[in-house]
Design a protein around this motif. Sequence first.
Motif, PDB file in Angstrom:
ATOM      1  N   THR A 232      40.733  32.069  46.647  1.00 18.67           N
ATOM      2  CA  THR A 232      41.262  33.358  47.068  1.00 18.67           C
ATOM      3  C   THR A 232      42.673  33.124  47.576  1.00 18.67           C
ATOM      4  O   THR A 232      43.008  32.003  47.979  1.00 18.67           O
TER       5      THR A 232
ATOM      6  N   ASP B 124      35.384  40.657  44.132  1.00 19.78           N
ATOM      7  CA  ASP B 124      36.563  41.470  44.449  1.00 19.78           C
ATOM      8  C   ASP B 124      37.696  40.635  45.040  1.00 19.78           C
ATOM      9  O   ASP B 124      38.862  40.866  44.737  1.00 19.78           O
TER      10      ASP B 124
ATOM     11  N   VAL C  83      33.201  36.080  39.383  1.00 20.55           N
ATOM     12  CA  VAL C  83      34.370  36.867  39.786  1.00 20.55           C
ATOM     13  C   VAL C  83      33.919  37.926  40.786  1.00 20.55           C
ATOM     14  O   VAL C  83      33.072  38.751  40.485  1.00 20.55           O
TER      15      VAL C  83
ATOM     16  N   ARG D 143      40.572  41.735  36.871  1.00 18.12           N
ATOM     17  CA  ARG D 143      39.430  40.935  37.332  1.00 18.12           C
ATOM     18  C   ARG D 143      38.318  40.941  36.288  1.00 18.12           C
ATOM     19  O   ARG D 143      37.675  39.918  36.045  1.00 18.12           O
TER      20      ARG D 143
ATOM     21  N   LEU E 172      42.103  38.322  45.497  1.00 20.33           N
ATOM     22  CA  LEU E 172      42.141  37.541  44.262  1.00 20.33           C
ATOM     23  C   LEU E 172      43.466  37.781  43.539  1.00 20.33           C
ATOM     24  O   LEU E 172      43.824  38.921  43.258  1.00 20.33           O
TER      25      LEU E 172
END
Length: 93
Positions: free
Chosen positions: A71, A24, A22, A10, A78
């Motif tokens: 998502t 979680d 970005v 990420r 993610l």
Amino acid sequence: MAALLSAPEREQLGAKLNHWQVMDDRLKRQCQFNDFSEAFAFMTRVALLAETMQHHPNWSNVYNRVTIELTTHDLGGLSDLDAAMAHAIDALL
């Protein structure tokens, strides 16, 4: 099959996707256009892309602004599919 991104993945994604926030469990981008017609045309292009990729965004449109959130609901966060979709959306702009 899509795979959830790790925390380091990420972080790396944030460096590659300059205009995306970005989080979680999702990617978020806000786009602004000259008018509603341009915003809607963009959304139409993204809709066709989403059908091709079989991955659909959460989004909203207010006049000349489009907010997109990506998502992977099936995985609960993610994934690499969200990253691929974000890159493809960027290519449309």
